[in-house]
Design a protein around this motif. Structure first.
Motif, mmCIF file in Angstrom:
data_model
loop_
_atom_site.group_PDB
_atom_site.id
_atom_site.type_symbol
_atom_site.label_atom_id
_atom_site.label_comp_id
_atom_site.label_asym_id
_atom_site.label_seq_id
_atom_site.Cartn_x
_atom_site.Cartn_y
_atom_site.Cartn_z
ATOM 1 N N GLU A 1 0.809 -1.416 -0.049
ATOM 2 C CA GLU A 1 0.097 -0.099 0.056
ATOM 3 C C GLU A 1 0.829 1.172 -0.072
ATOM 4 O O GLU A 1 0.441 2.260 -0.534
ATOM 5 C CB GLU A 1 -1.072 0.140 1.123
ATOM 6 N N GLN A 2 1.908 1.291 0.677
ATOM 7 C CA GLN A 2 3.030 2.335 0.746
ATOM 8 C C GLN A 2 3.504 2.702 -0.576
ATOM 9 O O GLN A 2 3.593 3.813 -1.056
ATOM 10 C CB GLN A 2 3.875 2.052 1.794
ATOM 11 N N LYS B 1 0.953 4.043 -2.898
ATOM 12 C CA LYS B 1 0.466 5.386 -2.699
ATOM 13 C C LYS B 1 1.652 6.439 -3.076
ATOM 14 O O LYS B 1 1.178 7.399 -3.646
ATOM 15 C CB LYS B 1 0.410 5.614 -1.079
ATOM 16 N N MET C 1 1.353 6.851 -6.861
ATOM 17 C CA MET C 1 0.114 7.654 -7.253
ATOM 18 C C MET C 1 0.612 9.139 -6.637
ATOM 19 O O MET C 1 -0.344 9.903 -6.995
ATOM 20 C CB MET C 1 -1.141 7.299 -6.684
ATOM 21 N N GLY D 1 1.633 10.254 -3.834
ATOM 22 C CA GLY D 1 1.452 10.251 -2.343
ATOM 23 C C GLY D 1 2.835 10.070 -1.655
ATOM 24 O O GLY D 1 3.706 9.823 -2.323
#
Length: 184
Positions: free
Chosen positions: A174-175, A178, A181, A183
């Motif tokens: 997930e990191q 992110k 994307m 983030g």
């Protein structure tokens, strides 16, 4: 601390570049796992194992330094139990994650530089003798050392992912998504 983006493969640049890119990619994945931790979290045991995230950073810095010494011929011919750090897989109260991350990055840079400057990936190197080594000398190529460092980082990245998820639920995948994307 924000990990750097994956280097990827580039056709026509050769095996050495591709191997170093794979190692760099594994390091990046590992750094996503330890991103945003406090020193307290980096010291925390979240499983029955002695492994801590700060200890894994410390261990992987030492892995890269020790294999660099094999490549450059400065490794001790024998390493005994007394020579090994009993805190090698955990971060002590006196240590900081920032210092271990600096050591990790410095070791990675030095290791990669040695591999880039190596004239022959097929050059043979004799490994130090450890208490668990077979009785006869072990000889690898520099390429084998590079692949072993890749395996070590990937292996311990899996450990780190489990420890981190048990610690605070953070997911490396997930990191990474992110960050991809845009983030943090």
């Amino acid at each position: 601390m924000t990990p750097t983006a994956s280097t990827g493969s580039h056709p026509g640049v050769g095996e050495r570049h591709d191997l170093l890119a794979l190692v760099a990619d594994q390091r990046t994945n590992f750094l996503y796992t330890v991103a945003g931790l406090t020193d307290e979290q980096a010291r925390a045991r979240s499983t029955v194992s002695e492994l801590t995230l700060g200890g894994l950073v410390k261990h992987l810095a030492e892995v890269q330094r020790s294999w660099l010494s094999v490549i450059d011929g400065t490794a001790a011919p024998e390493v005994g139990w007394a020579d090994l750090d009993p805190d090698g897989n955990r971060m002590t109260d006196e240590e900081t994650l920032a210092a271990h991350l600096d050591a990790f990055r410095a070791a990675a840079e030095a290791f990669d530089r040695a591999v880039r400057e190596e004239t022959d990936l097929d050059r043979e190197v004799t490994l130090p003798r450890y208490p668990w080594s077979p009785p006869q000398p072990v000889v690898w190529t520099v390429r084998h050392v590079l692949l072993h460092v890749f395996r070590e980082i990937a292996h311990h990245s899996g450990h780190a992912d489990i420890v981190r998820e048990a610690l605070d639920g953070a997911s490396t995948t997930e990191q990474m998504a992110k960050a991809a994307m845009g983030g943090e």
